[in-house]
Design a protein around this motif. Structure first.
Motif, PDB file in Angstrom:
ATOM      1  N   GLU A 395       0.820  -1.199   0.000  1.00  8.46           N
ATOM      2  CA  GLU A 395       0.000   0.000   0.000  1.00  8.46           C
ATOM      3  C   GLU A 395       0.863   1.261   0.000  1.00  8.46           C
ATOM      4  O   GLU A 395       0.679   2.164  -0.835  1.00  8.46           O
ATOM      5  CB  GLU A 395      -0.941   0.025   1.198  1.00  8.46           C
ATOM      6  N   GLU A 396       1.821   1.324   0.906  1.00  8.93           N
ATOM      7  CA  GLU A 396       2.680   2.505   0.995  1.00  8.93           C
ATOM      8  C   GLU A 396       3.589   2.632  -0.224  1.00  8.93           C
ATOM      9  O   GLU A 396       3.815   3.736  -0.735  1.00  8.93           O
ATOM     10  CB  GLU A 396       3.521   2.458   2.273  1.00  8.93           C
ATOM     11  N   PHE A 397       4.105   1.494  -0.718  1.00  8.59           N
ATOM     12  CA  PHE A 397       5.020   1.588  -1.855  1.00  8.59           C
ATOM     13  C   PHE A 397       4.272   1.978  -3.128  1.00  8.59           C
ATOM     14  O   PHE A 397       4.811   2.699  -3.975  1.00  8.59           O
ATOM     15  CB  PHE A 397       5.767   0.272  -2.063  1.00  8.59           C
ATOM     16  N   LEU A 398       3.033   1.538  -3.275  1.00  8.31           N
ATOM     17  CA  LEU A 398       2.245   1.934  -4.440  1.00  8.31           C
ATOM     18  C   LEU A 398       1.885   3.424  -4.384  1.00  8.31           C
ATOM     19  O   LEU A 398       1.807   4.090  -5.422  1.00  8.31           O
ATOM     20  CB  LEU A 398       0.979   1.081  -4.528  1.00  8.31           C
ATOM     21  N   GLN A 399       1.689   3.963  -3.189  1.00  9.30           N
ATOM     22  CA  GLN A 399       1.449   5.408  -3.080  1.00  9.30           C
ATOM     23  C   GLN A 399       2.719   6.186  -3.426  1.00  9.30           C
ATOM     24  O   GLN A 399       2.667   7.233  -4.083  1.00  9.30           O
ATOM     25  CB  GLN A 399       0.976   5.760  -1.662  1.00  9.30           C
ATOM     26  N   PHE A 400       3.864   5.668  -2.999  1.00  9.66           N
ATOM     27  CA  PHE A 400       5.161   6.242  -3.385  1.00  9.66           C
ATOM     28  C   PHE A 400       5.322   6.186  -4.900  1.00  9.66           C
ATOM     29  O   PHE A 400       5.781   7.136  -5.547  1.00  9.66           O
ATOM     30  CB  PHE A 400       6.285   5.480  -2.678  1.00  9.66           C
ATOM     31  N   PHE A 401       4.927   5.059  -5.492  1.00  8.48           N
ATOM     32  CA  PHE A 401       4.960   4.863  -6.948  1.00  8.48           C
ATOM     33  C   PHE A 401       4.130   5.934  -7.644  1.00  8.48           C
ATOM     34  O   PHE A 401       4.574   6.566  -8.610  1.00  8.48           O
ATOM     35  CB  PHE A 401       4.415   3.459  -7.252  1.00  8.48           C
ATOM     36  N   LEU A 405       5.487   8.770 -10.273  1.00  5.33           N
ATOM     37  CA  LEU A 405       4.946   8.872 -11.633  1.00  5.33           C
ATOM     38  C   LEU A 405       4.471  10.293 -11.918  1.00  5.33           C
ATOM     39  O   LEU A 405       4.685  10.821 -13.017  1.00  5.33           O
ATOM     40  CB  LEU A 405       3.786   7.890 -11.826  1.00  5.33           C
ATOM     41  N   THR A 406       3.850  10.892 -10.931  1.00  7.69           N
ATOM     42  CA  THR A 406       3.343  12.255 -11.099  1.00  7.69           C
ATOM     43  C   THR A 406       4.479  13.252 -11.302  1.00  7.69           C
ATOM     44  O   THR A 406       4.313  14.269 -11.988  1.00  7.69           O
ATOM     45  CB  THR A 406       2.495  12.657  -9.877  1.00  7.69           C
ATOM     46  N   SER A 407       5.643  12.929 -10.752  1.00 10.02           N
ATOM     47  CA  SER A 407       6.794  13.837 -10.893  1.00 10.02           C
ATOM     48  C   SER A 407       7.527  13.671 -12.219  1.00 10.02           C
ATOM     49  O   SER A 407       8.334  14.519 -12.598  1.00 10.02           O
ATOM     50  CB  SER A 407       7.782  13.600  -9.742  1.00 10.02           C
ATOM     51  N   PHE A 408       7.253  12.551 -12.936  1.00 10.27           N
ATOM     52  CA  PHE A 408       7.963  12.291 -14.188  1.00 10.27           C
ATOM     53  C   PHE A 408       7.387  13.130 -15.328  1.00 10.27           C
ATOM     54  O   PHE A 408       6.193  13.418 -15.379  1.00 10.27           O
ATOM     55  CB  PHE A 408       7.866  10.814 -14.584  1.00 10.27           C
ATOM     56  N   GLN A 409       8.266  13.462 -16.257  1.00 13.74           N
ATOM     57  CA  GLN A 409       7.819  14.107 -17.486  1.00 13.74           C
ATOM     58  C   GLN A 409       7.194  13.042 -18.387  1.00 13.74           C
ATOM     59  O   GLN A 409       7.718  11.936 -18.529  1.00 13.74           O
ATOM     60  CB  GLN A 409       9.001  14.769 -18.195  1.00 13.74           C
ATOM     61  N   GLN A 410       6.059  13.367 -18.989  1.00 11.32           N
ATOM     62  CA  GLN A 410       5.414  12.424 -19.902  1.00 11.32           C
ATOM     63  C   GLN A 410       6.039  12.533 -21.292  1.00 11.32           C
ATOM     64  O   GLN A 410       6.501  13.604 -21.663  1.00 11.32           O
ATOM     65  CB  GLN A 410       3.916  12.714 -19.970  1.00 11.32           C
ATOM     66  N   PRO A 411       6.053  11.424 -22.055  1.00 16.87           N
ATOM     67  CA  PRO A 411       5.574  10.097 -21.695  1.00 16.87           C
ATOM     68  C   PRO A 411       6.612   9.338 -20.852  1.00 16.87           C
ATOM     69  O   PRO A 411       7.811   9.528 -21.017  1.00 16.87           O
ATOM     70  CB  PRO A 411       5.366   9.409 -23.048  1.00 16.87           C
ATOM     71  N   PHE A 412       6.127   8.469 -19.972  1.00 12.23           N
ATOM     72  CA  PHE A 412       7.023   7.659 -19.155  1.00 12.23           C
ATOM     73  C   PHE A 412       6.652   6.189 -19.278  1.00 12.23           C
ATOM     74  O   PHE A 412       5.516   5.836 -19.579  1.00 12.23           O
ATOM     75  CB  PHE A 412       7.017   8.106 -17.692  1.00 12.23           C
ATOM     76  N   PHE A 413       7.656   5.370 -19.045  1.00  8.78           N
ATOM     77  CA  PHE A 413       7.462   3.920 -18.994  1.00  8.78           C
ATOM     78  C   PHE A 413       7.947   3.464 -17.624  1.00  8.78           C
ATOM     79  O   PHE A 413       9.085   3.737 -17.239  1.00  8.78           O
ATOM     80  CB  PHE A 413       8.257   3.217 -20.090  1.00  8.78           C
ATOM     81  N   ALA A 414       7.090   2.794 -16.875  1.00  9.06           N
ATOM     82  CA  ALA A 414       7.449   2.373 -15.518  1.00  9.06           C
ATOM     83  C   ALA A 414       6.929   0.968 -15.244  1.00  9.06           C
ATOM     84  O   ALA A 414       5.836   0.596 -15.677  1.00  9.06           O
ATOM     85  CB  ALA A 414       6.879   3.351 -14.494  1.00  9.06           C
ATOM     86  N   THR A 415       7.731   0.217 -14.523  1.00 11.34           N
ATOM     87  CA  THR A 415       7.351  -1.139 -14.112  1.00 11.34           C
ATOM     88  C   THR A 415       7.432  -1.227 -12.601  1.00 11.34           C
ATOM     89  O   THR A 415       8.402  -0.760 -12.002  1.00 11.34           O
ATOM     90  CB  THR A 415       8.292  -2.185 -14.733  1.00 11.34           C
ATOM     91  N   LEU A 416       6.422  -1.827 -11.996  1.00 12.11           N
ATOM     92  CA  LEU A 416       6.434  -2.045 -10.555  1.00 12.11           C
ATOM     93  C   LEU A 416       6.188  -3.524 -10.259  1.00 12.11           C
ATOM     94  O   LEU A 416       5.321  -4.153 -10.869  1.00 12.11           O
ATOM     95  CB  LEU A 416       5.366  -1.211  -9.859  1.00 12.11           C
ATOM     96  N   PHE A 417       6.969  -4.056  -9.321  1.00 15.67           N
ATOM     97  CA  PHE A 417       6.852  -5.442  -8.887  1.00 15.67           C
ATOM     98  C   PHE A 417       6.403  -5.417  -7.418  1.00 15.67           C
ATOM     99  O   PHE A 417       7.095  -4.899  -6.566  1.00 15.67           O
ATOM    100  CB  PHE A 417       8.218  -6.135  -9.009  1.00 15.67           C
ATOM    101  N   GLU A 463      -4.676  12.187 -11.022  1.00 16.64           N
ATOM    102  CA  GLU A 463      -3.501  12.770 -11.672  1.00 16.64           C
ATOM    103  C   GLU A 463      -3.767  12.983 -13.168  1.00 16.64           C
ATOM    104  O   GLU A 463      -4.523  12.239 -13.802  1.00 16.64           O
ATOM    105  CB  GLU A 463      -2.293  11.852 -11.483  1.00 16.64           C
ATOM    106  N   LYS A 464      -3.085  13.982 -13.722  1.00 16.65           N
ATOM    107  CA  LYS A 464      -3.263  14.343 -15.131  1.00 16.65           C
ATOM    108  C   LYS A 464      -2.808  13.240 -16.072  1.00 16.65           C
ATOM    109  O   LYS A 464      -3.310  13.122 -17.189  1.00 16.65           O
ATOM    110  CB  LYS A 464      -2.515  15.641 -15.425  1.00 16.65           C
ATOM    111  N   TRP A 465      -1.837  12.473 -15.640  1.00 16.33           N
ATOM    112  CA  TRP A 465      -1.265  11.463 -16.527  1.00 16.33           C
ATOM    113  C   TRP A 465      -2.150  10.217 -16.652  1.00 16.33           C
ATOM    114  O   TRP A 465      -1.945   9.389 -17.543  1.00 16.33           O
ATOM    115  CB  TRP A 465       0.122  11.043 -16.051  1.00 16.33           C
TER     116      TRP A 465
END
Length: 623
Positions: A395-401, A405-417, A463-465
């Protein structure tokens, strides 16, 4: 010669006692994993005894020498006491590895090799995990202690007759002859009989029905066969280069006529959330999301452990070896996976895993794969949320995620495990009793991860993204304890949910019957976003009319094609089943449908040849 005969009897007795310990270990291994093995027969246990003797013979060659080497020194009581201690300690250490696999096998689906038993890629977590595992599986430790005490009691001391015999030439000659004979028997045991070659791990299939090889093997044998060895692939010559490419060509050219869609791409790899947990009240959020997604009912993992899922999902490379690619001698091979592809398209790329940095060598693989950023436990910023074993609660790590993501410039590619639905299957104290416990230990923690995903989406929607993002969900592998017979066999063990969700495309949804696997994700993303590239992929896009999935376990290659499942041992087909109408794989069509066997065998041979050849020559990219 009376004294030497006592030592011969003592040695035989000790080896026989150790042999009985191995038989007990096999019975206990079967008991702890009884849901896994079916169609057992006498040959399985006969083959098991052969592999036990091979391990015991190899381990005890040195003790044959120490027991029977010519000379009177061996009759000394101090020498005999030390010999008993050494024999006991060495054999007990190897017996202990069998005990480890009573429970560890549930997670890996195969007997442990040296790399697995030493937890390669988990050096940072191993201390905490060992404590956690010992607490959870205390009964295994207790059983081992009891066996250790009984074994010590049974390894009796020799009774000597004095005076010691005079060392005449005749006596030395006889003692030498006995030693040579004993060594010959020991070597015969170690090589597994009179065959032209010593028995290998792969030979276990000759003594069992499909899926039972691990019961034939023992863990000491698997470890001994992998000590000091880097797994090297053979380069089979089933077909000429021209014929090979006609049967299977891994070159995928994405050359769309439409303009590229520069959507963000987020891949979420779900720890141990196999298909058996979907639509059963355990994962209400994922169940709901699947109805709004392009959902693959027949989704398959390309490996059985977490470390296999990352290269499969991100680089479209299946795990067709006993060693995971990330920890193999091919780990530094150049790959042209999603991180590099998306970066070339102007995306920023990041990998997130809430476990200890370095866990399962994911950080190393991320460098090879070309990610810009790696975010692990060390990079996490937020409320204190260490789970005590693996890393940060989901839960906490997904909120950090979401924040990153919100801080990244679009477009972004991200993977979470994700990490929380992993043994010891804990949930935060504040949520204990909130999620259904189901009929398996893992299911409460799966419910927690599902809830954490729901909270993530609740935040992400603001979020906008969000609406400019393609979300892809896949499990890394199935759960360790199947919920029904359907998930215990060589097809069910690999069934996972895979779904594509685009919040801006209401038409991009529906349940798909096509066979779809982790390695299909890469070409499918290129296809869906109309991205132009040329890549090596062992999968296919979901728009393709091809309908196969390939995975590997326990020295068997598994091919799903249309409604059929074929098992191939590298040389010959050993099973063909219609897995759609025969979910429990009871009816083998090997002799009834020879045409289909030849057709599917032709494909899997070409697939193996292409994979091995390119892996050996480091040609997983197109220059």
């Amino acid at each position: 010669m009376y004294n030497i005969s006592i030592l011969v009897k003592l040695l035989v007795k000790r080896i026989f006692i150790v042999f009985l310990c191995y038989q007990l270990c096999r019975v206990l291994f079967l008991y702890f994993n009884k849901s896994t093995f079916t169609n057992l027969d006498f040959q399985t246990f006969w083959g098991g005894a052969l592999f036990d003797l091979a391990a015991i013979g190899f381990i005890n060659l040195v003790f044959i020498v120490l027991h029977l080497f010519p000379g009177n020194f061996k009759y000394n009581s101090g020498y005999q006491k030390g010999l008993k201690i050494a024999f006991y300690a060495i054999n007990l250490i190897f017996i202990a590895t069998n005990f480890v696999d009573f429970e560890y096998y549930k997670f890996t689906g195969r007997r442990s090799s040296l790399g697995l038993i030493t937890a390669t890629g988990m050096e940072h977590e191993i201390g905490g995990l060992m404590i956690s595992f010992l607490k959870e599986f205390w009964y295994v430790l207790l059983g081992f202690i009891v066996l250790a005490i009984v074994l010590w009691k049974l390894l009796s001391k020799p009774k000597f007759i004095f005076p010691v015999e005079q060392l005449t030439v005749k006596v030395i000659f006889k003692q030498t002859g006995i030693l040579i004979l004993a060594l010959g028997i020991g070597l015969l045991m170690a090589r597994g009989g009179f065959g032209s070659k010593p028995i290998r791990i792969v030979d276990a299939i000759n003594y069992s029905s499909l899926g039972n090889s691990a019961l034939v093997l023992n863990t000491p044998f698997s470890i001994l066969k992998t000590i000091g060895k880097k797994e090297t692939l053979a380069d089979p010559k089933f077909y000429s280069d021209w014929e090979l490419n006609q049967i299977f060509d891994p070159v995928f050219i994405s050359n769309p006529t439409e303009k590229p869609i520069k959507k963000n791409v987020v891949i979420i790899i779900l720890e141990s959330i196999g298909d058996e947990n979907m639509h059963r009240g355990i994962t209400p959020f994922l169940d709901s999301l699947s109805t709004q997604s392009f959902y693959f009912k027949n989704g398959f993992a390309n490996g059985k452990v977490s470390i296999d899922a990352v290269p499969s999902t991100l680089s479209s490379i299946p795990s067709l070896m006993n060693t995971s690619i990330i920890s193999s001698g091919y780990s530094l091979n150049k790959v042209h996976g999603l991180p590099k592809i998306m970066k070339k398209q102007g995306y920023t790329t990041s990998f997130f895993h809430g476990a200890f940095n370095g866990s399962q060598n994911f950080d190393q693989y991320c460098k090879v794969a070309g990610f810009d950023n790696y975010f692990g436990k060390d990079e996490y910023v937020g409320p204190e949320a260490f789970d005590g074993s693996w890393g940060i609660w989901d839960e906490e790590f997904l909120q950090f995620f979401n924040t990153k993501l919100t801080s990244f410039q679009q477009p972004f590619f991200a993977t979470l495990f994700t990490v929380s639905s992993h043994n010891p299957y804990a949930v935060p104290k504040k949520y204990q009793g909130k999620f259904p416990k189901g009929n398996r230990k893992i299911q409460e923690s799966i419910g927690y991860t599902d809830y954490a995903l729901k909270q993530f989406f609740k935040s992400a929607k603001k979020e906008k993204w969000y609406k400019n993002t393609l979300f892809v969900f896949t499990a890394d592998h199935t759960s360790s304890e199947p919920t029904s017979e359907k998930y215990k066999n060589s097809v069910g063990k690999f069934r996972i949910p895979i779904l594509f969700f685009d919040p801006s495309n209401a038409d991009f949804k529906g349940t798909q019957e096509k066979n779809f696997q982790q390695i299909d994700i890469l070409p499918s993303i290129l296809d869906y976003l109309h991205l132009n590239d040329k890549v090596i992929t062992y999968g296919k896009p979901f728009s393709s009319d091809k309908n196969f999935a390939v995975y590997y376990l326990d020295n068997i290659y598994h091919l799903i094609k249309d409604d059929y499942y074929l098992a191939f041992d590298g040389k010959k087909t050993i099973g063909l089943y219609n897995f759609k109408t025969d979910e429990l794989l009871k009816n083998n069509h090997l002799l009834k449908d020879k045409k289909r066997v030849l057709e599917m065998e032709r494909f899997i041979k070409a697939y193996i040849q292409s994979f091995n050849k390119r892996m050996i020559s480091d040609r997983l990219t197109i220059n």
